[in-house]
Scaffold this motif. Structure first.
Motif, PDB file in Angstrom:
ATOM      1  N   TYR A  74      13.881  60.429  63.762  1.00  0.00           N
ATOM      2  CA  TYR A  74      13.226  59.218  63.261  1.00  0.00           C
ATOM      3  C   TYR A  74      11.854  59.516  62.654  1.00  0.00           C
ATOM      4  O   TYR A  74      11.570  59.161  61.509  1.00  0.00           O
ATOM      5  CB  TYR A  74      13.095  58.230  64.419  1.00  0.00           C
ATOM      6  CG  TYR A  74      12.625  56.847  64.050  1.00  0.00           C
ATOM      7  CD1 TYR A  74      13.530  55.810  63.875  1.00  0.00           C
ATOM      8  CD2 TYR A  74      11.257  56.563  63.923  1.00  0.00           C
ATOM      9  CE1 TYR A  74      13.092  54.526  63.568  1.00  0.00           C
ATOM     10  CE2 TYR A  74      10.816  55.291  63.624  1.00  0.00           C
ATOM     11  CZ  TYR A  74      11.733  54.278  63.442  1.00  0.00           C
ATOM     12  OH  TYR A  74      11.297  53.009  63.132  1.00  0.00           O
ATOM     13  N   ALA A  75      11.006  60.177  63.432  1.00  0.00           N
ATOM     14  CA  ALA A  75       9.619  60.379  63.004  1.00  0.00           C
ATOM     15  C   ALA A  75       9.505  61.311  61.803  1.00  0.00           C
ATOM     16  O   ALA A  75       8.630  61.125  60.952  1.00  0.00           O
ATOM     17  CB  ALA A  75       8.796  60.927  64.171  1.00  0.00           C
ATOM     18  N   GLU A  76      10.379  62.300  61.725  1.00  0.00           N
ATOM     19  CA  GLU A  76      10.262  63.307  60.675  1.00  0.00           C
ATOM     20  C   GLU A  76      10.949  62.921  59.372  1.00  0.00           C
ATOM     21  O   GLU A  76      10.791  63.601  58.360  1.00  0.00           O
ATOM     22  CB  GLU A  76      10.843  64.641  61.178  1.00  0.00           C
ATOM     23  CG  GLU A  76      10.103  65.226  62.373  1.00  0.00           C
ATOM     24  CD  GLU A  76       8.638  65.466  62.072  1.00  0.00           C
ATOM     25  OE1 GLU A  76       8.335  65.965  60.963  1.00  0.00           O
ATOM     26  OE2 GLU A  76       7.793  65.161  62.934  1.00  0.00           O
TER      27      GLU A  76
ATOM     28  N   ASP B 238       9.571  51.984  56.665  1.00  0.00           N
ATOM     29  CA  ASP B 238       9.959  51.019  57.694  1.00  0.00           C
ATOM     30  C   ASP B 238      11.068  50.098  57.202  1.00  0.00           C
ATOM     31  O   ASP B 238      12.038  49.820  57.927  1.00  0.00           O
ATOM     32  CB  ASP B 238       8.757  50.185  58.133  1.00  0.00           C
ATOM     33  CG  ASP B 238       7.804  50.970  59.029  1.00  0.00           C
ATOM     34  OD1 ASP B 238       8.213  52.027  59.537  1.00  0.00           O
ATOM     35  OD2 ASP B 238       6.651  50.524  59.199  1.00  0.00           O
TER      36      ASP B 238
ATOM     37  N   GLU C  82      13.340  56.387  69.707  1.00  0.00           N
ATOM     38  CA  GLU C  82      12.035  56.201  69.095  1.00  0.00           C
ATOM     39  C   GLU C  82      11.406  54.893  69.584  1.00  0.00           C
ATOM     40  O   GLU C  82      11.916  53.803  69.323  1.00  0.00           O
ATOM     41  CB  GLU C  82      12.164  56.181  67.571  1.00  0.00           C
ATOM     42  CG  GLU C  82      10.870  55.948  66.831  1.00  0.00           C
ATOM     43  CD  GLU C  82       9.817  57.016  67.115  1.00  0.00           C
ATOM     44  OE1 GLU C  82       8.634  56.664  67.160  1.00  0.00           O
ATOM     45  OE2 GLU C  82      10.199  58.190  67.278  1.00  0.00           O
TER      46      GLU C  82
ATOM     47  N   LYS D  74       8.859  53.249  68.635  1.00  0.00           N
ATOM     48  CA  LYS D  74       8.439  52.319  67.590  1.00  0.00           C
ATOM     49  C   LYS D  74       9.594  51.454  67.099  1.00  0.00           C
ATOM     50  O   LYS D  74       9.372  50.367  66.563  1.00  0.00           O
ATOM     51  CB  LYS D  74       7.842  53.093  66.416  1.00  0.00           C
ATOM     52  CG  LYS D  74       6.513  53.764  66.722  1.00  0.00           C
ATOM     53  CD  LYS D  74       5.995  54.504  65.500  1.00  0.00           C
ATOM     54  CE  LYS D  74       4.670  55.197  65.798  1.00  0.00           C
ATOM     55  NZ  LYS D  74       4.165  55.957  64.627  1.00  0.00           N
TER      56      LYS D  74
END
Length: 223
Positions: free
Chosen positions: A41-43, A68, A128, A130
């Motif tokens: 997710y983050a990358e 997003d 994740e 977030k």
């Protein structure tokens, strides 16, 4: 007559633009699933998605504006696909609760849904922090409906078979078992989709011996 032709031409052009837009968006969503499976997710970045889709980065910004929004659209697509799939399998099973339960378990291991890239993408969203509020907003009610479907079936089968289990507890166990098999498949420890499905069948047969054998649903004592 000429005005009618012009109107029809404009309508066709509008439909063509809409189809082209939907095609581009789907290309980007599929590329996002690939990136989530590969990078997490983050990358995952918009550049990764653009490169994976073979499109320009400006196209990504044009259709989704931000990472997003792209991730929300991807989650929405995956949630719709999953919900539509299990709902269709449930309806195809007819009115028999045993057949419905058997169909729901099989649905989770269908090759259209159960692929390593899709499982990895799901795990990326689940893991994740977030994404949790977004996930709950998009999927919370669907997850509750899915769980309650299992509870309802377990209540009915318990009464019919005279089982001693707690229906809500059994429904939770069934769902947790299938989620665990999904996780094992995603981890790639040698488990295959076929062996995972066979393990799920073992659980169902052991839990509902008066309704199922390894061959399927029992009817009047015969599978």
């Amino acid at each position: 007559m000429e005005a009618d032709v012009q109107t029809e031409t404009k309508t066709q052009e509008k439909r063509g633009r809409k189809a082209s837009k939907e095609l581009r968006q789907m290309q980007l969503i599929e590329a996002t699933i690939d990136s989530l499976a590969k990078r997490g997710y983050a990358e995952t970045t918009l550049a990764d998605v653009a490169d994976g889709a073979g499109l320009s980065r400006g196209i990504v910004n044009f259709h989704f504006e931000s990472k997003d929004k792209l991730l929300v659209a991807t989650l929405q697509h995956m949630a719709d696909e999953y919900a539509n799939h299990w709902t269709a399998q449930l309806e195809a099973a007819g009115d028999d609760p045993a057949r419905q339960l058997w169909a729901l378990v099989a649905a989770d291991f269908d090759r259209r849904i159960c692929t390593r890239r899709k499982l990895a993408a799901w795990c990326a969203f689940w893991g994740e922090a977030k994404s949790r509020p977004t996930y709950q907003a998009l999927c919370g009610a669907r997850d509750e409906r899915y769980q309650q479907t299992f509870v309802s079936l377990c209540v009915t089968l318990k009464a019919d078979g005279g089982y001693g289990f707690d229906a809500e507890g059994m429904a939770l166990s069934l769902c947790a078992m299938m989620e665990g098999l999904w996780l094992r498949l995603m981890l790639g420890d040698g488990l295959t989709r076929e062996t995972a499905y066979a393990a799920a069948v073992e659980f169902v047969v052991a839990a509902f011996p008066r309704h199922f054998t390894h061959a399927g649903v029992l009817e009047n004592g015969r599978s």
